[in-house]
Write an enzyme that holds these catalytic residues in place. Structure first.
Site, PDB file in Angstrom:
ATOM      1  N   LYS A  23       0.831  -1.198   0.000  1.00 38.31           N
ATOM      2  CA  LYS A  23       0.000   0.000   0.000  1.00 38.31           C
ATOM      3  C   LYS A  23       0.872   1.256   0.000  1.00 38.31           C
ATOM      4  O   LYS A  23       2.026   1.212   0.428  1.00 38.31           O
ATOM      5  CB  LYS A  23      -0.885   0.022   1.251  1.00 38.31           C
ATOM      6  CG  LYS A  23      -1.970  -1.028   1.302  1.00 38.31           C
ATOM      7  CD  LYS A  23      -2.755  -0.906   2.598  1.00 38.31           C
ATOM      8  CE  LYS A  23      -3.843  -1.959   2.690  1.00 38.31           C
ATOM      9  NZ  LYS A  23      -4.930  -1.737   1.717  1.00 38.31           N
TER      10      LYS A  23
ATOM     11  N   ARG B 289     -10.596 -11.409   1.388  1.00 39.06           N
ATOM     12  CA  ARG B 289     -11.453 -12.474   0.859  1.00 39.06           C
ATOM     13  C   ARG B 289     -10.777 -13.836   0.956  1.00 39.06           C
ATOM     14  O   ARG B 289     -11.452 -14.861   1.034  1.00 39.06           O
ATOM     15  CB  ARG B 289     -11.858 -12.143  -0.576  1.00 39.06           C
ATOM     16  CG  ARG B 289     -10.723 -12.092  -1.579  1.00 39.06           C
ATOM     17  CD  ARG B 289     -11.026 -11.204  -2.774  1.00 39.06           C
ATOM     18  NE  ARG B 289     -10.989  -9.800  -2.411  1.00 39.06           N
ATOM     19  CZ  ARG B 289     -11.243  -8.800  -3.255  1.00 39.06           C
ATOM     20  NH1 ARG B 289     -11.549  -9.068  -4.514  1.00 39.06           N
ATOM     21  NH2 ARG B 289     -11.183  -7.557  -2.863  1.00 39.06           N
TER      22      ARG B 289
END
Length: 502
Positions: free
Chosen positions: A282, A356
């Site tokens: 990130k 996920r």
């Protein structure tokens, strides 16, 4: 447990604390013991200083009044408006009024406050009491754990006593409503505490320790699966995400099982204690907020406290897959292929789409082991949810219209509104892989929906709700009962959802 003691007063005139609060609507009706307050209201209305409009506030000092009406140092009048809003909106306005009480108390550093619960036209006392108490306790929240005690002056630490008095009679039913509001607020604040913890103060093992402690104090069953067990069971998603970290992953399970339950509900919450993005790193700006990537896990664990105390006729299982996502030497790489619990293979296109991956293992395991009637998962899953809905609604994806209706009601009642997004075959096609069964990213379009499509692969035909709380878990829309930082979103929605079943 809340640091604030909630007590009940027969007569508000006997209160001698810091602040006495009267929430009043426009053109209110005053009972016989409110004559002095009626006189004050009429004078303020005549001068245009206060008329009970929503959000109005006037602070008076007892020493300024010609006649002493109580032992409190200060009197606060708060406006409730006309009271003509629909029930859920009116409920949240009352909750916000409670938050304003907490804000005003903080401004004057009041530690003992009494609120006179009003009787509003068309509303039962219980319908007014619950959101007001929730609002005060939620609005009074502050996280001071890491503040140095050497600081001078000492920071204001919130309310010590919240006293309640009623314009009408107080009974046991109202006492239970008050306790119900306290419990929901306590659980929401506990979830905020977890989210506030830094990555070095809340690791996967902190989740398991908290769950074990809660199980012991509330007669729940706690099971924790470690790395060795996960390998044996083929949980490649949770194991894969944890590869780049020195912290061992944990699969934390809490069970509440009454005799002859009406339904079985499985709640799964993403417990990513810090998310660097892994190899798909990130940007540095704002990365410190990635400690909040475990807010879904915090919500389901903290909701279990309410379940255990209220003892609904519903079996409830909470599962938190807990790890962090780091870029260590053994980390997952874009292009790697993993195998989930149950055998579905997945191409990892982006290691920053890790939520996920860990949820998939937990969902597949929970559905197979517990055969739930309903499955709910909560996760700070996608930035796309923020682009779509901002910070005002939680994104909701589901395969069940009935569950959406229940979730919408629960969210509205909790002041945590949800908005359903579609999930059709076109979106499912976006996560098809050329080298595995599925891939963990479906491209930029409809990112929230394709993330849900990934999770859908692991719940079979079970009715299912997916809450993407990325936009609402942190700095939720401006509300007086939600201080800056983690909101605890999802916790009270889950509590209301279970209450609606049991």
């Amino acid at each position: 447990m809340s640091k604030t003691q909630v007590v009940h007063y027969e007569k508000w005139q006997s209160f001698a604390g810091d602040l006495l609060v009267f929430p009043l609507g426009e053109k209110p009706e005053f009972s016989g013991d409110m004559k002095e307050i009626a006189n004050i209201y009429n004078k303020l209305e005549a001068t245009g200083d206060f008329s009970g409009k929503d959000g109005e506030a006037v602070l008076l000092y007892s020493s300024q009044l010609k006649k002493s009406i109580c032992g409190a140092e200060r009197i606060l009048l708060l406006g409730l408006g006309k009271g003509d809003k629909d029930s859920d909106l009116q409920r949240d306005l009352l909750r916000q009024t409670g938050g304003l009480v907490a804000q005003k108390a903080a401004e004057i550093k009041a530690t003992e406050v009494l609120v006179v619960i009003p009787t509003l036209a068309g509303r039962k006392s219980a319908d007014t009491l619950e959101p007001l108490v929730e609002g005060v306790l939620l609005g009074d929240y502050r996280f001071l754990k890491y503040m140095s005690k050497k600081d001078a002056p000492a920071p204001y630490r919130g309310l010590k006593v919240l006293a309640l008095s009623f314009a009408g009679a107080f009974d046991k039913a109202l006492e239970r409503i008050s306790e119900r509001a306290q419990l929901a607020a306590d659980c929401g604040c506990a979830a905020r505490d977890m989210a506030h913890e830094p990555g070095n103060g809340w690791t996967p093992k902190h989740f398991s320790r908290y769950a074990k402690k809660l199980a012991k104090s509330h007669s729940l069953v706690c099971t924790v699966l470690g790395k060795k067990k996960m390998k044996k069971m083929g949980m490649g998603g949770l194991l894969g995400v944890s590869q780049g970290s020195k912290e061992s992953p944990q699969l934390v399970v809490l069970e509440y099982s009454p005799e002859n339950p009406r339904k079985t509900v499985l709640m799964v919450g993403k417990g990513l204690t810090f998310d660097s993005g892994g190899v798909s790193l990130k940007p540095g700006a704002g990365m410190e907020e990635m400690k909040y990537d475990m807010c879904g896990g915090a919500a389901v664990i903290c909701a279990m406290k309410a379940v255990a105390e209220e003892k609904p006729d519903v079996r409830v299982i909470a599962i938190v897959p807990a790890t962090d996502n780091m870029a260590g030497g053994g980390a997952l790489k874009p292009g790697d292929i993993i195998s989930h619990y149950g055998g579905i293979s997945s191409e990892v296109v982006n290691t920053d789409a890790e939520g996920r991956l860990i949820l998939a293992d937990a969902l597949a395991y929970g559905v197979e082991k517990y055969c739930p009637d309903y499955v709910l998962d909560l996760a700070t899953l996608t930035g796309a949810a923020i682009i779509a809905l901002g910070h005002h609604h939680t994104a909701l994806v589901s395969n069940s219209d009935h569950l959406v209706e229940l979730a919408t009601r629960a969210g509205a009642k909790a002041g945590e509104p949800v908005w359903r997004l579609p999930l059709t075959e076109e979106y499912r096609k976006q996560i098809k892989s050329e080298v595995a069964d599925i891939k963990n990213v479906g491209g930029r379009p409809a990112g929230t929906i394709t993330a849900a499509a990934y999770l859908e692969k692991f719940i079979g035909d079970t009715p299912w709700l997916h809450f993407d709380i990325a936009g609402t878990a942190w700095n939720f829309t401006e509300k007086k009962y939600i201080p800056k930082g983690p909101s605890g979103t999802g916790t009270r929605t889950l509590i209301e959802f279970i209450r609606s079943l049991g």
